[in-house]
Scaffold this motif. Structure first.
Motif, PDB file in Angstrom:
ATOM      1  N   LYS A 222       2.424  -4.790   3.222  1.00  0.00           N
ATOM      2  CA  LYS A 222       3.451  -3.779   3.463  1.00  0.00           C
ATOM      3  C   LYS A 222       2.838  -2.416   3.196  1.00  0.00           C
ATOM      4  N   ALA A 223       3.327  -1.397   3.892  1.00  0.00           N
ATOM      5  CA  ALA A 223       2.895  -0.025   3.628  1.00  0.00           C
ATOM      6  C   ALA A 223       4.139   0.828   3.434  1.00  0.00           C
ATOM      7  N   THR A 224       4.044   1.760   2.515  1.00  0.00           N
ATOM      8  CA  THR A 224       5.158   2.655   2.240  1.00  0.00           C
ATOM      9  C   THR A 224       4.623   4.038   1.907  1.00  0.00           C
ATOM     10  N   THR A 225       5.483   5.011   2.018  1.00  0.00           N
ATOM     11  CA  THR A 225       5.169   6.349   1.522  1.00  0.00           C
ATOM     12  C   THR A 225       5.901   6.498   0.190  1.00  0.00           C
ATOM     13  N   THR A 226       5.724   7.623  -0.443  1.00  0.00           N
ATOM     14  CA  THR A 226       6.502   7.894  -1.653  1.00  0.00           C
ATOM     15  C   THR A 226       7.451   9.065  -1.402  1.00  0.00           C
ATOM     16  N   GLU A 227       7.850   9.237  -0.138  1.00  0.00           N
ATOM     17  CA  GLU A 227       8.784  10.297   0.243  1.00  0.00           C
ATOM     18  C   GLU A 227       8.317  11.665  -0.257  1.00  0.00           C
ATOM     19  N   LYS A 228       7.004  11.860  -0.170  1.00  0.00           N
ATOM     20  CA  LYS A 228       6.344  13.123  -0.551  1.00  0.00           C
ATOM     21  C   LYS A 228       6.436  13.423  -2.048  1.00  0.00           C
ATOM     22  N   LEU A 229       6.701  12.401  -2.864  1.00  0.00           N
ATOM     23  CA  LEU A 229       6.769  12.570  -4.314  1.00  0.00           C
ATOM     24  C   LEU A 229       5.469  12.116  -4.965  1.00  0.00           C
TER      25      LEU A 229
ATOM     26  N   ILE B   3       0.870  -1.181   0.000  1.00  0.00           N
ATOM     27  CA  ILE B   3       0.000   0.000   0.000  1.00  0.00           C
ATOM     28  C   ILE B   3       0.904   1.227   0.000  1.00  0.00           C
ATOM     29  N   ALA B   4       0.681   2.138  -0.936  1.00  0.00           N
ATOM     30  CA  ALA B   4       1.445   3.384  -1.010  1.00  0.00           C
ATOM     31  C   ALA B   4       0.554   4.532  -0.562  1.00  0.00           C
ATOM     32  N   ALA B   5       0.861   5.083   0.616  1.00  0.00           N
ATOM     33  CA  ALA B   5       0.055   6.175   1.178  1.00  0.00           C
ATOM     34  C   ALA B   5       0.962   7.082   2.004  1.00  0.00           C
ATOM     35  N   GLN B   6       0.915   8.357   1.737  1.00  0.00           N
ATOM     36  CA  GLN B   6       1.673   9.306   2.551  1.00  0.00           C
ATOM     37  C   GLN B   6       0.981   9.477   3.905  1.00  0.00           C
ATOM     38  N   ALA B   7      -0.341   9.400   3.879  1.00  0.00           N
ATOM     39  CA  ALA B   7      -1.143   9.502   5.098  1.00  0.00           C
ATOM     40  C   ALA B   7      -2.423   8.721   4.855  1.00  0.00           C
TER      41      ALA B   7
END
Length: 159
Positions: A132-139, A100-104
């Motif tokens: 798994k969960a990850t952010t996209t480093e604010k990109l 899952i890709a989520a900044q928030a």
């Protein structure tokens, strides 16, 4: 012979106040997702991965967003119907891997619940499901909190 399917889904953040559903679990958040159904991006990607592994098309073919029968429907319905189709075609799931890709919102505290929810839906042991969960480093759109994306892989085999 093992078969693999990959699923991807994305939904835009909504201004509408409704529950944020991820993996069949309501996540406490001020965010929600725009969608014809309940917008569970995790279960949508997983549905596509399962259908893809069995060469049965995609979620849009089986559950089109132009069909009012699926309006506001719980995405667990798509999982249950896809699981029935796999059984009808004599396939069993070996394992599932989801990112899952989520900044928030921050999802780490909810991963065990999502994993248990999906394992229960698919009638699998929890060690056959990885989340798994990850952010996209604010990109990108995820990093700007404009949407949430999900990638899923399903490995199946004939029975």
């Amino acid at each position: 012979m093992f078969r693999i399917g990959h699923g991807y889904d994305v939904h835009k953040i909504s201004l509408e106040q409704k529950p944020l559903m991820l993996g069949g679990i309501e996540i406490p958040s001020e965010l929600s997702l725009e969608a014809h159904s309940d917008g569970d991006v995790v279960l949508h990607a997983l549905t596509d991965a399962m259908l893809g592994a069995a060469a049965l098309g995609d979620i849009g073919h089986h559950f089109p967003d132009t069909d009012n029968r699926f309006k506001d429907m719980a995405s667990s319905h798509f999982i249950h119907e896809t699981l029935k189709a796999l059984k009808q075609h004599q396939f069993q799931i070996s394992n599932i891997d989801i990112t899952i890709a989520a900044q928030a919102p921050k999802l780490a505290p909810f991963i065990p619940k999502i994993k248990a929810s999906i394992a229960k839906m698919l009638k699998l042991m929890e060690n056959q499901v990885n989340i798994k969960a990850t952010t996209t480093e604010k990109l990108g759109f995820v990093g700007r909190k404009e949407g949430i994306a999900c990638y899923a892989v399903a490995l199946i085999y004939p029975v």
